[in-house]
Design an enzyme around this catalytic site. Structure first.
Site, short mmCIF file in Angstrom:
data_model
loop_
_atom_site.label_atom_id
_atom_site.label_comp_id
_atom_site.label_asym_id
_atom_site.label_seq_id
_atom_site.Cartn_x
_atom_site.Cartn_y
_atom_site.Cartn_z
N LYS B 79 38.01 44.41 33.41
CA LYS B 79 36.88 43.49 33.56
C LYS B 79 35.59 44.28 33.69
O LYS B 79 35.54 45.29 34.39
CB LYS B 79 37.10 42.60 34.79
CG LYS B 79 36.10 41.45 34.91
CD LYS B 79 36.45 40.57 36.12
CE LYS B 79 35.45 39.44 36.30
NZ LYS B 79 35.72 38.65 37.51
N SER B 154 35.55 33.66 36.61
CA SER B 154 34.68 34.50 35.80
C SER B 154 35.44 35.47 34.90
O SER B 154 34.88 35.99 33.94
CB SER B 154 33.74 35.30 36.70
OG SER B 154 34.48 36.23 37.50
N SER B 178 38.36 33.74 40.50
CA SER B 178 38.08 34.31 39.18
C SER B 178 39.22 35.08 38.53
O SER B 178 39.12 35.46 37.36
CB SER B 178 36.85 35.23 39.26
OG SER B 178 35.69 34.46 39.44
#
Lengths: 99, 500
Positions: B79, B154, B178
């Protein structure tokens, strides 16, 4: 309940160091009013006898050993600077012209 | 093509017995990314050269007979909120466009030490604020199940990369859901470890008392292998827990729920939850009961205030954390000209560098922390946090784990909720309490919802530092579901058409 005016948002934006166009201020004022109304319900159950929790772990003063370890070189630390001079970050003026 | 569809542990076996090499495996994933990522947009940056070099090193070590970690040579997607030395790290924001961090996060250091191959950086809502990955400054990620839908957020890039077979493993971060909500809506597995269980050093901070990095995979065992690789105490993170990592992989291989008490949270179902999501949830409960678990209902009455408290605490911490983006030391600088003051440059840079949702949260947090409103908003939210913690503590005196649907609905359409922050925030209603209390949670697929044939998620929650319980229950349920389905849920991914 909670109301928030355009002037309030302008002041908050100033405190948060974000320039905002007039249209954005208007938009945010109405949006924040809605959000604040929704989140204000925390007050319903937050009695005086309830202690606050700021963090999931009950930690205080965590220190690592006081040992010299490898750290960034000045070149590496400055490598992403928008501007630098010698071994320093170069920043726009921070004081007024008078003096 | 067949190799990339395997689980990470199957890939590891294939590497160990010489069936393939890490270079071949890595190249297969790079080829897959080249083939499908223009449609999925899971990646913001692909490090082709670096990945192949890491793969070659893993192969060399294996050939030399070195003792290797279980995930040596396996590719992974990172990420873009996690820094990796020399590799662009944007956090999905214009603010950090072009920034190449001068150091590795501890998670990256641990992945390197384990010879895991980092393929690249995945898309995300800007600074991890969002539930759909639509808030990325670089455009949304598309759900491989249906490209017109969101992959969650997210960490939508990480979850989508798994569902699209672009990577078998991924790293996510979970501040309010997330990792877990993207896992739920893409039919993958994701774990938010106990707060402090995985180092936050080098994780760009959003809300420091809630942020937690964790593993994402396609199976419970793969997720466990990655979790064990990245977990453990780190002197560079003062909030990192200095205690042994629970026996996560052993738990994932055990999967025995006989005699275990499982609590269903009354408040996390019913109104607002999609029927198909609830149907799959209840089926999973029946399977667990059939395996010998005792299912009881428990009440956590303050959970109804969790969302409100979260949307005060997280923005408050965000307004403070994001003050670091001041255009002075790194990141973009706008408006620097003769006679323009540093303050004006900050104002201009932050106007251009931050997107709408980030600005909204910074302003909300600035308000909640401001003199005269602090007690009413941030102070009250902290008290609600105590009440939620107490709800969990009470519940865990009665049961071993708690369960709920992970997200109230399946993946919605891109754009559907973009103009309604409150509706967007409701996605996290079932995942937020876990972050507020600092405990651990897992999402694993429970099947496809009847209405739309899209994946639904089953959430398991366990007390702090009992992460092994997530994997034990998750493995048991996964095995039961797999024998019911006959094939992994991702064999039904349809959004990529013939290419899937």
């Amino acid at each position: 309940m909670a109301g928030i005016s355009r002037d309030d948002v302008a002041n908050l934006a100033r405190l948060a160091r974000i320039d905002m166009a007039p249209a954005e201020l208007d938009h945010l004022a109405s949006e924040l009013g809605v959000i604040l109304n929704a989140v204000a319900r925390v007050q319903e159950v937050a009695g005086q006898d309830v202690p606050p929790t700021s963090h999931p772990l009950p930690l205080q003063n965590v220190y690592r050993k006081d040992e010299v370890i490898q750290s960034l070189t000045p070149e590496a630390a400055l490598s992403a600077a928008p501007a630098s001079e010698g071994q320093r970050f170069k920043v726009p003026k921070i004081l007024g012209e008078e003096a | 093509m067949t190799m990339i569809k395997k689980s990470a542990s199957e890939m590891a076996d294939a590497l160990a017995n010489g069936e393939t090499t890490s270079v071949a495996l890595t190249q297969a994933h790079l080829d897959r990314i080249a083939e499908v990522d223009k449609d999925v947009h899971a990646f913001l940056y692909v490090d082709t050269e670096g990945a192949l070099a890491q793969a070659a090193l893993a192969d060399k070590k294996r050939a030399a007979g070195e003792k290797l970690s279980p995930l040596a040579g396996i590719p992974l997607a990172l990420k873009d909120v996690m820094v990796q030395k020399g590799i662009p790290t944007t956090c999905g924001s214009k603010m950090l466009e072009g920034w190449r961090p001068p150091y590795d996060s501890t998670v990256v250091s641990k992945l390197r030490a384990a010879d895991v191959v980092i393929l690249g950086k995945t898309n995300m809502d800007e600074f991890a604020m969002g539930s759909s990955t639509e808030n990325s400054a670089y455009g949304p990620t598309h759900n491989p199940w249906d490209l017109s839908r969101i992959p969650g957020g997210s960490g939508g890039g990480s979850s989508a990369s798994l569902a699209a077979f672009e990577a078998p493993l991924a790293i996510g971060t979970d501040t309010g859901g997330s990792i877990r909500q993207p896992a739920a809506v893409t039919g993958t597995v994701g774990v938010k470890p106990t707060y402090g269980g995985v180092s936050r050093y080098g994780l760009v901070a959003f809300s420091s008392s809630l942020d937690q990095a964790g593993p994402c995979g396609r199976t419970v065992l793969d997720t466990a292998l990655l979790h064990e690789t990245i977990a453990g105490h780190d002197p560079k993170d003062s909030t990192s827990i200095n205690a042994p990592v629970p026996a996560i992989v052993a738990a994932a291989k055990n999967g025995n729920v006989k005699g275990l008490k499982i609590g269903v949270i009354k408040e996390l179902q019913g109104e607002g939850y999609q029927t198909g999501v609830l149907n799959r949830f209840n089926e999973s409960l029946e399977l667990l009961a059939g395996l010998g678990a005792e299912i009881v209902e428990v009440s956590c009455s303050y959970f109804e205030y969790a969302l409100a408290a979260y949307y005060l605490i997280a923005p408050s911490e965000c307004s403070s954390n994001l003050a670091r983006f001041d255009a002075m030391r790194y990141g973009i600088r706008v408006g620097d000209a003769s006679g323009v003051s540093a303050e004006e440059v900050m104002n201009l840079t932050r106007e251009v560098g931050f997107g709408r949702e980030v600005k909204r949260r910074i302003i909300l947090g600035t308000y909640a922390l401001s003199s005269g409103y602090y007690d009413a908003y941030y102070g009250s939210a902290q008290k609600v946090r105590t009440l939620i913690k107490q709800d969990f503590d009470n519940a865990f005196t009665k049961v071993d784990v708690l369960v709920s649907p992970t997200a109230p609905t399946t993946a919605f359409k891109i754009g559907e909720k973009a103009d309604d922050p409150i509706a967007m925030y409701l996605n996290d209603i079932a995942t937020i309490p876990v972050n507020m209390a600092g405990i651990c949670g897992m999402s694993l697929p429970s099947g496809l919802a009847d209405e739309d044939n899209l994946p639904a998620g089953f959430q398991i929650m366990a007390p702090a530092m009992k992460d092994d319980r997530l994997y034990n229950v998750g493995a048991a349920l996964e095995t039961a579901l797999l024998s019911k389905w006959g094939a992994p849920i991702l064999s039904h991914v349809s959004g990529l058409g013939a290419r899937a």
